[in-house]
Design a protein around this motif. Sequence first.
Motif, PDB file in Angstrom:
ATOM      1  N   ARG A 148       0.831  -1.199   0.000  1.00  0.00           N
ATOM      2  CA  ARG A 148       0.000   0.000   0.000  1.00  0.00           C
ATOM      3  C   ARG A 148       0.876   1.265   0.000  1.00  0.00           C
ATOM      4  O   ARG A 148       0.602   2.224  -0.711  1.00  0.00           O
ATOM      5  N   GLU A 149       1.938   1.224   0.790  1.00  0.00           N
ATOM      6  CA  GLU A 149       2.849   2.368   0.843  1.00  0.00           C
ATOM      7  C   GLU A 149       3.570   2.550  -0.490  1.00  0.00           C
ATOM      8  O   GLU A 149       3.714   3.671  -0.986  1.00  0.00           O
ATOM      9  N   VAL A 150       4.008   1.449  -1.083  1.00  0.00           N
ATOM     10  CA  VAL A 150       4.684   1.514  -2.388  1.00  0.00           C
ATOM     11  C   VAL A 150       3.734   2.062  -3.444  1.00  0.00           C
ATOM     12  O   VAL A 150       4.116   2.923  -4.256  1.00  0.00           O
TER      13      VAL A 150
ATOM     14  N   LYS B 250       2.344   6.216  -7.167  1.00  0.00           N
ATOM     15  CA  LYS B 250       1.323   7.133  -7.681  1.00  0.00           C
ATOM     16  C   LYS B 250       1.804   8.587  -7.585  1.00  0.00           C
ATOM     17  O   LYS B 250       1.619   9.376  -8.516  1.00  0.00           O
ATOM     18  N   ALA B 251       2.443   8.933  -6.456  1.00  0.00           N
ATOM     19  CA  ALA B 251       2.942  10.304  -6.280  1.00  0.00           C
ATOM     20  C   ALA B 251       4.045  10.631  -7.286  1.00  0.00           C
ATOM     21  O   ALA B 251       4.074  11.721  -7.858  1.00  0.00           O
ATOM     22  N   ARG B 252       4.961   9.675  -7.518  1.00  0.00           N
ATOM     23  CA  ARG B 252       6.042   9.902  -8.484  1.00  0.00           C
ATOM     24  C   ARG B 252       5.479  10.074  -9.887  1.00  0.00           C
ATOM     25  O   ARG B 252       5.908  10.952 -10.654  1.00  0.00           O
TER      26      ARG B 252
ATOM     27  N   ALA C 213      14.242   0.698  -7.385  1.00  0.00           N
ATOM     28  CA  ALA C 213      14.471  -0.122  -6.198  1.00  0.00           C
ATOM     29  C   ALA C 213      13.572   0.344  -5.058  1.00  0.00           C
ATOM     30  O   ALA C 213      13.253   1.533  -4.941  1.00  0.00           O
ATOM     31  N   PHE C 214      13.212  -0.580  -4.218  1.00  0.00           N
ATOM     32  CA  PHE C 214      12.336  -0.283  -3.080  1.00  0.00           C
ATOM     33  C   PHE C 214      12.939   0.821  -2.217  1.00  0.00           C
ATOM     34  O   PHE C 214      12.256   1.787  -1.849  1.00  0.00           O
ATOM     35  N   ASP C 215      14.218   0.696  -1.867  1.00  0.00           N
ATOM     36  CA  ASP C 215      14.862   1.680  -0.992  1.00  0.00           C
ATOM     37  C   ASP C 215      14.894   3.074  -1.632  1.00  0.00           C
ATOM     38  O   ASP C 215      14.730   4.080  -0.948  1.00  0.00           O
ATOM     39  N   GLU C 216      15.133   3.102  -2.936  1.00  0.00           N
ATOM     40  CA  GLU C 216      15.152   4.401  -3.639  1.00  0.00           C
ATOM     41  C   GLU C 216      13.765   5.054  -3.576  1.00  0.00           C
ATOM     42  O   GLU C 216      13.639   6.236  -3.334  1.00  0.00           O
ATOM     43  N   LEU C 217      12.744   4.245  -3.806  1.00  0.00           N
ATOM     44  CA  LEU C 217      11.377   4.778  -3.792  1.00  0.00           C
ATOM     45  C   LEU C 217      10.998   5.260  -2.395  1.00  0.00           C
ATOM     46  O   LEU C 217      10.445   6.354  -2.243  1.00  0.00           O
ATOM     47  N   MET C 218      11.293   4.482  -1.372  1.00  0.00           N
ATOM     48  CA  MET C 218      10.899   4.852  -0.025  1.00  0.00           C
ATOM     49  C   MET C 218      11.718   6.009   0.511  1.00  0.00           C
ATOM     50  O   MET C 218      11.275   6.711   1.423  1.00  0.00           O
TER      51      MET C 218
END
Length: 446
Positions: free
Chosen positions: A286-288, A293-295, A435-440
């Motif tokens: 859900r957070e991803v 969506k924001a990006r 990558a997950f870390d880059e997105l978060m």
Amino acid sequence: MATAVETLGKLERRLTISFPLTDVRTEVEKRLKQQAKTAKAPGFRPGKVPLKMVAAQYGYQIESDVLNDKVGRAFNDAANAAQLRVAGFPKIEPKQESPEGTLSFDATFEVYPEVVVPDLSAVEIETVQAEVSDAEIEKTIDILRKQRVHYHPKGVAGEHGDGGEPVAANGDRVTVDFVGVIDGVEFPGGKADDYTFVLGEGRMLPEFEAATVGLKVGESKTFPLAFPEDYHGKDVAGKTAEFTITLKQLEWAHLPEVDAEFAKSLGMEDGDLVKMRSDIKLNLEREVAGRVKARNKEAVMDALVKVVEMDVPQSMVAQDCERLAEMTRQDMTQRGMDVKNMQFPTELFATKAERRVRLGLILSQLVGDNKLQATPEQVKAQIEDFAQSYEDPREVLKYYYSDRRRLSEVEALVLEENVVNYVLGKAKTTTKAVAFDELMGSNAQA
């Protein structure tokens, strides 16, 4: 009556409005008589105060109100007659010369620009996508374990062991006394008793932590410490101090095991580890999804700003600058800062305000041209999506539907999403995996 509209610039216009002075006097007298019916003054019963006294007390304000009403109505009538879409508020100034018995005012204002959205099929937009793998789930579990860490005396046997050799190491929690001197003299903030911190978290300067590592309870060490030039304590910034540190207490960190008790601490009443991991994955996804969506929304907005050329009404930019300044003031006040008398320079917000106004005009045009308004069904679906992460979803629905302002905020979000989906459906899009870390680690905001 009003004169013909003058064009002063690309968006700036001016017209002169005028009306008979007798109209103002008649309306002022009418309002004074109305005011007199309830006016109070020492020595007079309510409603029996002489009109001259009422005029002396209320006349200036009533005359000002009448003029504002007359000018506002005359301006609106003139703008409507000329089929003008006025942006922002007009600047009203009395004319120096007016025909006898007439009041005349110059109204200078801006009009909305023509917004022409080009063929979106030629627009290129890069979107992003990201996945939640088992590694991210395990990393999240590790973070949750660290949030529930508890400490035990190091070197003392207990339920969970003794933590190893009783020597300070990274990850241990230490309690120390320390004192620092510069040129043999203690300085403010350079001394503390029973000061606790965790080694390796970076709360202390590197030299301080390095000196603590390896100590046993009761041991002391004296060492030099060079404060950085940009250190927050200006009195010691750039200087070298000599510190003496004494270790008084040493504790090792015990992380909870990933077992049924740990799952229960996360809300799994039956301690089901499979369900725990499933819930963590669901929350991460859900957070991803929200960040993706924001990006992608930001990418669409950037593309629209780039391809739609227009002149932006500066009066609207100025108004938005004021809104942003007030929002900043409220945010700083909520953080406990006293900014009541602080003045924020307009240029701090000008770039952001212009982008917001520009995007608002573009979105409004796209919505109107393509019928992208938020439907009640979409709004309800969005609120239900918000509610998923709450214990009582019904309370969330009640929270939004009981306040028109809150509901409007959701409608605005849905409307923006409709525009984003419309543009992405028309444009040339490519998708990039991140990558997950880059997105978060990103804080994308359109």
